[in-house]
Design a protein around this motif. Structure first.
Motif, short mmCIF file in Angstrom:
data_model
loop_
_atom_site.label_atom_id
_atom_site.label_comp_id
_atom_site.label_asym_id
_atom_site.label_seq_id
_atom_site.Cartn_x
_atom_site.Cartn_y
_atom_site.Cartn_z
N HIS A 1 0.83 -1.19 0.00
CA HIS A 1 0.00 0.00 0.00
C HIS A 1 0.87 1.25 0.00
O HIS A 1 2.02 1.20 0.44
CB HIS A 1 -0.89 0.03 1.25
N MET A 2 0.29 2.34 -0.46
CA MET A 2 0.94 3.65 -0.35
C MET A 2 -0.06 4.59 0.30
O MET A 2 -1.27 4.54 -0.01
CB MET A 2 1.32 4.17 -1.73
N GLY A 3 0.43 5.40 1.21
CA GLY A 3 -0.47 6.32 1.90
C GLY A 3 0.22 7.63 2.24
O GLY A 3 1.45 7.72 2.20
N LEU A 4 -0.59 8.63 2.55
CA LEU A 4 -0.05 9.91 2.99
C LEU A 4 -0.88 10.46 4.13
O LEU A 4 -2.01 10.04 4.35
CB LEU A 4 0.05 10.90 1.82
N LEU A 5 -0.27 11.39 4.87
CA LEU A 5 -0.93 11.96 6.04
C LEU A 5 -1.91 13.04 5.62
O LEU A 5 -1.61 13.87 4.76
CB LEU A 5 0.10 12.58 6.99
N ASP A 6 -3.07 13.02 6.27
CA ASP A 6 -4.03 14.12 6.16
C ASP A 6 -4.42 14.45 7.59
O ASP A 6 -5.28 13.78 8.16
CB ASP A 6 -5.24 13.70 5.32
N GLY A 7 -3.74 15.41 8.17
CA GLY A 7 -3.92 15.68 9.60
C GLY A 7 -3.44 14.47 10.39
O GLY A 7 -2.33 14.01 10.19
N GLY A 8 -4.30 13.95 11.25
CA GLY A 8 -3.92 12.79 12.05
C GLY A 8 -4.29 11.47 11.43
O GLY A 8 -4.16 10.42 12.04
N GLU A 9 -4.77 11.53 10.19
CA GLU A 9 -5.21 10.30 9.52
C GLU A 9 -4.26 9.92 8.39
O GLU A 9 -3.65 10.78 7.75
CB GLU A 9 -6.61 10.47 8.94
N LEU A 10 -4.18 8.61 8.16
CA LEU A 10 -3.49 8.10 6.99
C LEU A 10 -4.53 7.86 5.91
O LEU A 10 -5.56 7.24 6.17
CB LEU A 10 -2.79 6.78 7.33
#
Length: 189
Positions: A36-45
């Motif tokens: 998987h690939m993910g990025l931060l959006d505030g405190g969420e992935l």
């Protein structure tokens, strides 16, 4: 203008995903696991790309899925790249919510784990998000040297034994993250 910069951020993110996808596909094959690939959006992935194998579990992470950053290997490698005050803002000062009996919930221990991850260049999440599941994540850097995303490989514990993780998975995940980083123009000096 804001619209322009939002549009640019979207386009650059899209090209990052396009760039990453063949690397994620290769990684999936190399380690025989879902990646998987993910990025931060505030405190969420937020998950932005994946290359999956069928997993006999209740884990159904797909593009667009959101999880608390503290819970997942990708979220943790991204938190590890942030300054301490930003981590404090996201996590607060109290115990970290435990997802499983294995979860690191002590705030001091959690921050030590982040420091170790920053030094090591990867995170090993051993059944802290789901029992029976292990995951290894590494950071993706952009041309300016900022961590912009993370990638991981996830599998059941019987597939990701200690030896397999150490000898195969961790080096493969780190190599794939480096390859994507280079594609984004990152030069490791």
């Amino acid at each position: 203008s804001l619209t322009m910069s939002l549009g640019y951020a979207y386009l650059s993110r899209l090209s990052m995903v396009e760039l990453a996808q063949p690397v994620l596909n290769q990684l999936r094959t190399a380690v025989n696991a879902s990646v998987h690939m993910g990025l931060l959006d505030g405190g969420e992935l937020v998950y932005v790309a994946n290359a999956r194998i069928p997993l006999p579990t209740a884990i159904n992470i797909h593009v667009g899925s959101r999880t608390p950053a503290y819970a997942t290997s990708i979220g943790r490698i991204l938190l590890a790249s942030l300054p301490a005050d930003a981590v404090d803002t996201i996590l607060g000062t109290g115990p970290i919510p435990a997802m499983t009996p294995n979860s690191t919930s002590d705030p001091a221990a959690f921050r030590q784990m982040l420091a170790r991850a920053r030094a090591d260049g990867y995170v090993f999440n051993d059944q802290e998000f789901h029992l029976g599941v292990r995951s290894i994540a590494a950071p993706v850097f952009d041309a300016s040297g900022h961590v912009v995303a993370g990638i991981n490989a996830t599998a059941m514990t019987h597939a990701f034994t200690d030896d397999v993780v150490r000898d195969q998975v961790q080096p493969a995940v780190c190599a794939a993250a480096s390859e994507i980083s280079r594609g984004l123009g990152y030069v490791n000096t």
